[in-house]
Scaffold this motif. Structure first.
Motif, PDB file in Angstrom:
ATOM      1  N   GLU A 283       0.822  -1.740  -0.028  1.00 14.37           N
ATOM      2  CA  GLU A 283      -0.024  -0.067   0.166  1.00 14.37           C
ATOM      3  C   GLU A 283       0.934   0.996   0.177  1.00 14.37           C
ATOM      4  OE1 GLU A 283      -4.403   0.997   1.681  1.00 14.37           O
ATOM      5  OE2 GLU A 283      -3.129   0.520   2.720  1.00 14.37           O
ATOM      6  N   GLY A 284       2.108   0.914   0.818  1.00 13.98           N
ATOM      7  CA  GLY A 284       3.037   2.270   0.633  1.00 13.98           C
ATOM      8  C   GLY A 284       3.800   2.820  -0.631  1.00 13.98           C
ATOM      9  N   MET A 285       3.493   1.649  -1.459  1.00 14.51           N
ATOM     10  CA  MET A 285       3.965   1.593  -2.874  1.00 14.51           C
ATOM     11  C   MET A 285       2.927   2.017  -3.469  1.00 14.51           C
ATOM     12  SD  MET A 285       7.359   0.732  -3.407  1.00 14.51           S
ATOM     13  CE  MET A 285       7.191   1.196  -5.281  1.00 14.51           C
ATOM     14  N   ALA A 286       1.838   1.755  -3.352  1.00 13.02           N
ATOM     15  CA  ALA A 286       0.509   3.050  -4.463  1.00 13.02           C
ATOM     16  C   ALA A 286       0.504   3.894  -4.166  1.00 13.02           C
ATOM     17  CB  ALA A 286      -0.700   1.790  -4.160  1.00 13.02           C
ATOM     18  N   VAL A 287       0.900   4.492  -3.239  1.00 14.33           N
ATOM     19  CA  VAL A 287       1.537   6.141  -3.196  1.00 14.33           C
ATOM     20  C   VAL A 287       2.660   7.013  -3.460  1.00 14.33           C
ATOM     21  CG1 VAL A 287       1.543   7.302  -0.979  1.00 14.33           C
ATOM     22  CG2 VAL A 287      -0.524   6.158  -0.795  1.00 14.33           C
ATOM     23  N   SER A 346      -1.376  11.548   3.838  1.00 14.36           N
ATOM     24  CA  SER A 346      -2.195  12.265   4.493  1.00 14.36           C
ATOM     25  C   SER A 346      -3.289  11.176   5.213  1.00 14.36           C
ATOM     26  CB  SER A 346      -2.445  13.321   4.316  1.00 14.36           C
ATOM     27  OG  SER A 346      -3.277  13.297   3.161  1.00 14.36           O
ATOM     28  N   GLU A 347      -3.832  10.130   3.934  1.00 10.41           N
ATOM     29  CA  GLU A 347      -4.842   9.854   4.536  1.00 10.41           C
ATOM     30  C   GLU A 347      -4.117   8.142   5.685  1.00 10.41           C
ATOM     31  OE1 GLU A 347      -7.113   7.647   0.679  1.00 10.41           O
ATOM     32  OE2 GLU A 347      -5.797   8.976  -0.298  1.00 10.41           O
ATOM     33  N   PHE A 348      -2.626   7.794   5.543  1.00 13.12           N
ATOM     34  CA  PHE A 348      -2.279   7.593   6.974  1.00 13.12           C
ATOM     35  C   PHE A 348      -2.237   8.077   8.096  1.00 13.12           C
ATOM     36  CE2 PHE A 348      -1.335   5.053   3.272  1.00 13.12           C
ATOM     37  CZ  PHE A 348      -1.579   3.751   3.301  1.00 13.12           C
ATOM     38  N   ASP A 349      -2.952   9.453   8.440  1.00 13.15           N
ATOM     39  CA  ASP A 349      -2.408  10.588   9.246  1.00 13.15           C
ATOM     40  C   ASP A 349      -0.828  10.977   9.392  1.00 13.15           C
ATOM     41  OD1 ASP A 349      -4.720  10.755   9.535  1.00 13.15           O
ATOM     42  OD2 ASP A 349      -4.349   8.923  10.778  1.00 13.15           O
ATOM     43  N   ILE A 350       0.091  10.978   7.591  1.00 13.28           N
ATOM     44  CA  ILE A 350       0.781  11.326   7.801  1.00 13.28           C
ATOM     45  C   ILE A 350       1.561  12.307   7.064  1.00 13.28           C
ATOM     46  CG2 ILE A 350       3.309  10.681   6.299  1.00 13.28           C
ATOM     47  CD1 ILE A 350       2.906   7.450   6.725  1.00 13.28           C
ATOM     48  N   ASP A 351       2.509  13.041   7.947  1.00 13.14           N
ATOM     49  CA  ASP A 351       2.821  14.534   7.512  1.00 13.14           C
ATOM     50  C   ASP A 351       4.362  14.306   7.059  1.00 13.14           C
ATOM     51  OD1 ASP A 351       3.734  14.830   9.508  1.00 13.14           O
ATOM     52  OD2 ASP A 351       2.057  16.106  10.974  1.00 13.14           O
ATOM     53  N   ASN A 352       4.500  15.868   7.143  1.00 14.61           N
ATOM     54  CA  ASN A 352       6.066  15.831   6.446  1.00 14.61           C
ATOM     55  C   ASN A 352       7.100  16.392   8.076  1.00 14.61           C
ATOM     56  OD1 ASN A 352       5.762  18.697   6.897  1.00 14.61           O
ATOM     57  ND2 ASN A 352       6.212  19.634   6.191  1.00 14.61           N
ATOM     58  N   THR A 353       6.476  15.499   9.130  1.00 14.90           N
ATOM     59  CA  THR A 353       7.961  16.017   9.894  1.00 14.90           C
ATOM     60  C   THR A 353       8.663  15.884   9.874  1.00 14.90           C
ATOM     61  OG1 THR A 353       5.678  15.773  11.444  1.00 14.90           O
ATOM     62  CG2 THR A 353       7.608  15.823  12.431  1.00 14.90           C
ATOM     63  N   HIS A 354       8.377  14.260   9.459  1.00 10.04           N
ATOM     64  CA  HIS A 354      10.478  13.364   9.795  1.00 10.04           C
ATOM     65  C   HIS A 354      10.344  12.846   8.190  1.00 10.04           C
ATOM     66  CE1 HIS A 354       9.902  11.123  13.459  1.00 10.04           C
ATOM     67  NE2 HIS A 354       8.753  11.127  13.149  1.00 10.04           N
ATOM     68  N   PHE A 355       9.963  13.846   7.033  1.00  9.97           N
ATOM     69  CA  PHE A 355      10.427  14.049   5.193  1.00  9.97           C
ATOM     70  C   PHE A 355      12.154  14.207   5.570  1.00  9.97           C
ATOM     71  CE2 PHE A 355       6.371  14.436   3.365  1.00  9.97           C
ATOM     72  CZ  PHE A 355       6.373  13.467   3.988  1.00  9.97           C
ATOM     73  N   ILE A 382      12.666  14.867  -1.067  1.00 13.67           N
ATOM     74  CA  ILE A 382      11.732  15.158   0.119  1.00 13.67           C
ATOM     75  C   ILE A 382      10.216  15.996  -1.026  1.00 13.67           C
ATOM     76  CG2 ILE A 382      10.865  17.441   1.352  1.00 13.67           C
ATOM     77  CD1 ILE A 382      14.453  16.737   2.220  1.00 13.67           C
ATOM     78  N   ASN A 383      10.317  16.456  -1.850  1.00 11.61           N
ATOM     79  CA  ASN A 383       9.865  16.476  -3.216  1.00 11.61           C
ATOM     80  C   ASN A 383       8.969  15.705  -3.126  1.00 11.61           C
ATOM     81  OD1 ASN A 383      10.779  19.050  -3.081  1.00 11.61           O
ATOM     82  ND2 ASN A 383      12.626  18.137  -4.661  1.00 11.61           N
ATOM     83  N   ILE A 384       9.114  14.268  -3.689  1.00 13.66           N
ATOM     84  CA  ILE A 384       8.272  13.155  -3.638  1.00 13.66           C
ATOM     85  C   ILE A 384       7.512  12.396  -2.611  1.00 13.66           C
ATOM     86  CG2 ILE A 384       8.442  10.689  -4.454  1.00 13.66           C
ATOM     87  CD1 ILE A 384      11.600  11.186  -6.328  1.00 13.66           C
ATOM     88  N   LEU A 385       8.086  13.290  -1.518  1.00 16.16           N
ATOM     89  CA  LEU A 385       7.582  12.904  -0.393  1.00 16.16           C
ATOM     90  C   LEU A 385       6.484  13.729  -0.350  1.00 16.16           C
ATOM     91  CD1 LEU A 385       9.818  11.881   2.454  1.00 16.16           C
ATOM     92  CD2 LEU A 385       7.742  10.341   1.459  1.00 16.16           C
ATOM     93  N   GLU A 386       6.769  15.468  -0.206  1.00 12.59           N
ATOM     94  CA  GLU A 386       5.572  16.185  -0.316  1.00 12.59           C
ATOM     95  C   GLU A 386       4.382  15.952  -1.907  1.00 12.59           C
ATOM     96  OE1 GLU A 386       5.218  18.670   1.529  1.00 12.59           O
ATOM     97  OE2 GLU A 386       7.275  18.603   2.166  1.00 12.59           O
ATOM     98  N   LEU A 387       4.824  15.515  -3.033  1.00 12.96           N
ATOM     99  CA  LEU A 387       3.711  15.184  -4.033  1.00 12.96           C
ATOM    100  C   LEU A 387       2.908  14.058  -3.466  1.00 12.96           C
ATOM    101  CD1 LEU A 387       6.314  15.908  -7.302  1.00 12.96           C
ATOM    102  CD2 LEU A 387       4.125  17.064  -5.980  1.00 12.96           C
ATOM    103  N   ALA A 388       3.954  13.177  -2.587  1.00 10.34           N
ATOM    104  CA  ALA A 388       2.409  12.142  -1.957  1.00 10.34           C
ATOM    105  C   ALA A 388       2.175  12.865  -0.390  1.00 10.34           C
ATOM    106  CB  ALA A 388       3.639  11.039  -1.626  1.00 10.34           C
ATOM    107  N   LEU A 389       1.678  13.268  -0.038  1.00 10.86           N
ATOM    108  CA  LEU A 389       0.762  13.966   0.990  1.00 10.86           C
ATOM    109  C   LEU A 389      -0.583  14.359   0.677  1.00 10.86           C
ATOM    110  CD1 LEU A 389       2.976  16.412   2.637  1.00 10.86           C
ATOM    111  CD2 LEU A 389       2.466  14.539   3.171  1.00 10.86           C
TER     112      LEU A 389
END
Length: 389
Positions: A283-287, A346-355, A382-389
């Motif tokens: 599921e992480g890969m799907a994001v 964000s659907e996992f309640d994950i934000d950018n705290t640890h990016f 970090i840019n990719i993780l931001e796109l995944a939010l």
């Protein structure tokens, strides 16, 4: 096309009733007749798998030791505990019954049990694997493809790293699709999603003149899209389960990457996410994968256009290059959604705290890049993780 050498000795037994060969198969590899059976949960008993293993191994005077403590994102701590058990009981063969986490645990244990130091040394690149106990597999999940791969992924606290060596390719893998018939919809969707990303990690390459594997990967992806959509609404269909199970193995036995340079950046990024937050890998890969596609396609658009046209049938005369890329990413996300996967961190309640922390871990504090199509530094990640939010 790049030079390559291909070797995969995994002996595959596919179909109904093939698990009855397990005793005879193990007997050809064990000298002590002491075998460790690894699994996770009660399904091994609920499906009657352990009873079959026990009956078949009794015919060859094989003594079984069992452990069902494996969890998703397998931990080094369990492997270290099992190393002592292997040594004390003179175990010389490991049978993994389950999916990727069980198989990866068996693989790491296979070389860790023969090493006097800290098994994590291999994952840190301090040591190379030179010997390993033989392992066998009875697969109960169609997902990781670990039943034919030369890789293992293990977690230590927030760190999730891998080792690749042909010494841990299973000696045999028994694939009976019947054992996947009762998998819930969510786990089925997770598996199908993981399989697609294994195909696409190999597909998106900068290497040219790889038409054969281009078409093989496209065909496998199209087959998966069709069968996955049917299976998610018909979970106990044996033929669909069989198609998916074999696709999982083909997607990750390295045959479809010959002559290519696969990317693997999105997997490395997801390993940081699942290592940090404990989410399920598929599921992480799907994001992460669609976010990676969005970011990297601006640097290498041609291969993404080819993907959209050939896999999804997008008309190149009706849409611009940018539109084709955008549509292909959206269609990929739609497929993951149809598999029941979430679309954003964000659907996992994950934000950018640890990016920043995760990006630094992935790149070893920017001393190395991640991926090949577009080598990524920590800022890129970090840019990719931001796109995944």
């Amino acid at each position: 096309m790049l030079n390559f050498n291909y070797h995969n000795p995994a002996n595959i037994y596919f179909g109904k009733g093939e698990e009855k060969k397990v005793g005879e198969l193990i007997s050809t590899y064990t000298q002590t007749n002491n075998v460790l059976v690894l699994y996770s949960g009660d399904y091994i008993f609920d499906l009657g798998i352990y009873q079959t293993i026990e009956e078949e191994c009794q015919k060859f005077d094989i003594q079984l030791f069992k452990n069902g403590d494996v969890v998703p994102n397998p931990e080094l701590s369990l492997i270290q505990r099992l190393e002592k058990e292997v040594t004390e009981n003179k175990i010389d063969f490991i049978l993994a019954v389950g999916g990727g986490s069980v198989i990866d645990t068996a693989k790491a244990l296979a070389f860790g049990a023969l090493y006097e130091g800290d098994t994590w040394d291999f994952f840190l690149g301090k040591e190379e694997v030179t010997q390993a106990l033989p392992i066998g597999v009875i697969a109960t999940v169609a997902s990781s493809g670990s039943e034919m791969s030369n890789a293992t992924i293990v977690s230590k606290e927030k760190h999730k790293l891998g080792v690749e060596t042909n010494l841990i390719i299973p000696k045999f893998s028994i694939l009976n699709p019947e054992y996947t018939l009762k998998l819930p919809k969510y786990h089925t969707g997770v598996g199908v999603s993981d399989i697609l990303t294994h195909l696409l990690e190999r597909y998106f390459t900068s290497v040219t003149n790889v038409n054969l594997t281009d078409f093989l990967l496209e065909g496998a992806a199209k087959s998966l899209l069709i069968n996955g959509n049917h299976l998610i609404n018909d979970l106990e269909n044996y033929e669909l389960r069989a198609e998916i199970m074999w696709t999982a193995s083909m997607a990750h036995n390295n045959s479809l990457e010959l002559g290519r340079e696969p990317d693997w950046a999105s997997h490395r990024i997801e390993h940081e996410v699942s290592g940090q937050y404990g989410i399920v890998h598929g599921e992480g890969m799907a994001v992460i994968f669609p976010a990676w596609m969005t970011y990297v396609s601006q640097f290498h658009p041609d291969i993404f256009v080819q993907y959209g046209v050939r896999v999804f049938g997008i008309d190149p005369f009706a849409y611009t290059q940018d539109e084709i890329i955008s549509l292909s990413i959206e269609k990929t996300k739609e497929f993951f959604n149809q598999m029941g996967m979430r679309s954003s961190l964000s659907e996992f309640d994950i934000d950018n705290t640890h990016f920043i922390e995760m990006a630094k871990r992935a790149t070893k504090d920017d001393t190395q890049t991640v991926g090949h199509l577009k080598p990524l530094n920590s800022e890129d990640i970090i840019n990719i993780l931001e796109l995944a939010l």
